[in-house]
Scaffold this motif. Structure first.
Motif, PDB file in Angstrom:
ATOM      1  N   LYS A  11       0.818  -1.218   0.000  1.00  0.00           N
ATOM      2  CA  LYS A  11       0.000   0.000   0.000  1.00  0.00           C
ATOM      3  C   LYS A  11       0.857   1.276   0.000  1.00  0.00           C
ATOM      4  CE  LYS A  11      -4.048  -2.014   2.310  1.00  0.00           C
ATOM      5  NZ  LYS A  11      -4.986  -1.846   3.473  1.00  0.00           N
ATOM      6  N   TYR A  51     -12.465  -1.750  -3.506  1.00  0.00           N
ATOM      7  CA  TYR A  51     -12.899  -1.840  -2.107  1.00  0.00           C
ATOM      8  C   TYR A  51     -14.422  -1.713  -1.980  1.00  0.00           C
ATOM      9  CZ  TYR A  51      -8.315  -2.028   0.217  1.00  0.00           C
ATOM     10  OH  TYR A  51      -7.087  -2.433   0.702  1.00  0.00           O
ATOM     11  N   HIS A  54     -16.593  -2.553   1.025  1.00  0.00           N
ATOM     12  CA  HIS A  54     -16.571  -1.691   2.219  1.00  0.00           C
ATOM     13  C   HIS A  54     -17.290  -0.356   1.991  1.00  0.00           C
ATOM     14  CE1 HIS A  54     -13.883  -4.408   4.238  1.00  0.00           C
ATOM     15  NE2 HIS A  54     -12.911  -4.242   3.374  1.00  0.00           N
ATOM     16  N   PHE A  59     -15.146   4.380   7.109  1.00  0.00           N
ATOM     17  CA  PHE A  59     -13.790   4.711   6.674  1.00  0.00           C
ATOM     18  C   PHE A  59     -13.598   4.599   5.160  1.00  0.00           C
ATOM     19  CE2 PHE A  59     -13.867   0.229   8.030  1.00  0.00           C
ATOM     20  CZ  PHE A  59     -13.438  -0.404   6.864  1.00  0.00           C
ATOM     21  N   GLU A  62     -11.960   7.674   3.312  1.00  0.00           N
ATOM     22  CA  GLU A  62     -10.573   7.806   3.756  1.00  0.00           C
ATOM     23  C   GLU A  62      -9.701   6.700   3.153  1.00  0.00           C
ATOM     24  OE1 GLU A  62      -8.495   7.462   8.136  1.00  0.00           O
ATOM     25  OE2 GLU A  62     -10.601   8.061   8.063  1.00  0.00           O
ATOM     26  N   ARG A 104       2.540  -6.067   9.372  1.00  0.00           N
ATOM     27  CA  ARG A 104       1.828  -4.923   9.947  1.00  0.00           C
ATOM     28  C   ARG A 104       2.418  -4.518  11.304  1.00  0.00           C
ATOM     29  NH1 ARG A 104      -4.142  -6.725   7.755  1.00  0.00           N
ATOM     30  NH2 ARG A 104      -4.222  -5.339   5.945  1.00  0.00           N
ATOM     31  N   ILE A 111      -4.422   1.622  11.697  1.00  0.00           N
ATOM     32  CA  ILE A 111      -5.390   0.648  11.175  1.00  0.00           C
ATOM     33  C   ILE A 111      -5.712   0.920   9.698  1.00  0.00           C
ATOM     34  CG2 ILE A 111      -7.444   1.915  11.952  1.00  0.00           C
ATOM     35  CD1 ILE A 111      -8.728  -0.819  12.604  1.00  0.00           C
ATOM     36  N   ASN A 114      -1.966   0.536   6.745  1.00  0.00           N
ATOM     37  CA  ASN A 114      -1.440  -0.702   7.323  1.00  0.00           C
ATOM     38  C   ASN A 114      -0.629  -1.542   6.330  1.00  0.00           C
ATOM     39  OD1 ASN A 114      -3.549  -1.588   5.810  1.00  0.00           O
ATOM     40  ND2 ASN A 114      -4.697  -2.519   7.486  1.00  0.00           N
TER      41      ASN A 114
HETATM   42  P1  GDP Z   1      -7.900  -6.409   5.970  1.00  0.00           P
HETATM   43  O1  GDP Z   1      -8.555  -7.547   5.223  1.00  0.00           O
HETATM   44  O2  GDP Z   1      -7.094  -6.884   7.146  1.00  0.00           O
HETATM   45  O3  GDP Z   1      -7.107  -5.489   5.083  1.00  0.00           O
HETATM   46  O4  GDP Z   1      -9.053  -5.521   6.627  1.00  0.00           O
HETATM   47  P2  GDP Z   1     -10.545  -5.152   6.112  1.00  0.00           P
HETATM   48  O5  GDP Z   1     -10.901  -5.950   4.881  1.00  0.00           O
HETATM   49  O6  GDP Z   1     -11.455  -5.245   7.286  1.00  0.00           O
HETATM   50  O7  GDP Z   1     -10.423  -3.613   5.745  1.00  0.00           O
HETATM   51  C1  GDP Z   1      -9.828  -3.209   4.526  1.00  0.00           C
HETATM   52  C2  GDP Z   1      -8.913  -2.042   4.805  1.00  0.00           C
HETATM   53  O8  GDP Z   1      -9.687  -0.930   5.239  1.00  0.00           O
HETATM   54  C3  GDP Z   1      -7.900  -2.250   5.929  1.00  0.00           C
HETATM   55  O9  GDP Z   1      -6.757  -2.969   5.549  1.00  0.00           O
HETATM   56  C4  GDP Z   1      -7.567  -0.812   6.286  1.00  0.00           C
HETATM   57  O10 GDP Z   1      -6.653  -0.229   5.350  1.00  0.00           O
HETATM   58  C5  GDP Z   1      -8.926  -0.143   6.134  1.00  0.00           C
HETATM   59  N1  GDP Z   1      -9.632  -0.086   7.421  1.00  0.00           N
HETATM   60  C6  GDP Z   1     -10.241  -1.111   8.079  1.00  0.00           C
HETATM   61  N2  GDP Z   1     -10.793  -0.691   9.237  1.00  0.00           N
HETATM   62  C7  GDP Z   1     -10.519   0.635   9.310  1.00  0.00           C
HETATM   63  C8  GDP Z   1     -10.826   1.655  10.287  1.00  0.00           C
HETATM   64  O11 GDP Z   1     -11.445   1.412  11.308  1.00  0.00           O
HETATM   65  N3  GDP Z   1     -10.367   2.922   9.996  1.00  0.00           N
HETATM   66  C9  GDP Z   1      -9.665   3.210   8.859  1.00  0.00           C
HETATM   67  N4  GDP Z   1      -9.257   4.477   8.637  1.00  0.00           N
HETATM   68  N5  GDP Z   1      -9.370   2.281   7.929  1.00  0.00           N
HETATM   69  C10 GDP Z   1      -9.778   1.012   8.156  1.00  0.00           C
END
Ligand code: GDP
Ligand code: MG
Length: 140
Positions: A11, A51, A54, A59, A62, A104, A111, A114
């Motif tokens: 990233k 993404y 999500h 988030f 951002e 990480r 978070i 990462n």
């Molecule tokens: P991963 O599979 O471990 O990458 O996590 P997720 O699929 O849950 O989330 C995707 C990405 O969204 C994460 O790797 C982070 O870059 C971002 N992200 C997840 N949770 C948060 C949060 O609470 N705050 C922010 N700013 N970014 C988040």
């Protein structure tokens, strides 16, 4: 367990800090082989599509702005049990929760920033690889 392929992103926070090689070394040390790799910069539309799962999370905006802020390195990693192995070497989403020795834990800033993405299941690995690579670019 069979040989699998998974999709990885180094990233923007990591490419910006010149950590690409150190992160690839972590994959290789874990027994994962880089079978495709390229450095690209996403458009906002591409980040939002990638993404999309999500899109309703607080988030999301951002996250997409972060993912387009600098170039990224997209890769296909191959190895035994590669999807889970990559998740293990990545560590928990929040670096505060990540185990010692994981990417990480060592490199992530927060978070959100990462350092790495990794596919979470065989179906998403297949989709994510196909989103970024053609069959011709995958050299086992
Ligand atoms: P991963 O599979 O471990 O990458 O996590 P997720 O699929 O849950 O989330 C995707 C990405 O969204 C994460 O790797 C982070 O870059 C971002 N992200 C997840 N949770 C948060 C949060 O609470 N705050 C922010 N700013 N970014 C988040
Ligand atoms: Mg995820």
């Amino acid at each position: 367990m069979a040989i699998q392929r998974t999709f990885s992103i180094i990233k923007p926070d990591a490419t910006k800090r010149n950590l690409t090689g150190k992160i690839i070394a972590k994959f290789e040390d874990a027994g994962l082989r880089v079978v495709a790799s390229k450095r690209i910069q996403l458009t906002l539309a591409q980040a939002q599509e990638f993404y999309g799962v999500h899109k309703d999370r607080p988030f999301f905006g951002e996250l997409c702005e972060f993912m387009i802020s600098e170039p990224i390195v997209v890769q296909v990693l191959e190895g035994e049990n590669a999807i889970q192995k990559n998740r293990d070497v990545m560590g928990a989403t929040n670096p505060a929760d990540a185990a010692e020795g994981t990417i990480r834990k060592e490199f992530a800033l927060s978070i959100g920033e990462n350092s790495v993405h990794g596919s979470d299941a065989p179906e998403t690995a297949k989709e994510e690889i196909a989103y970024f690579f053609s069959g011709l670019e995958l050299v086992g």
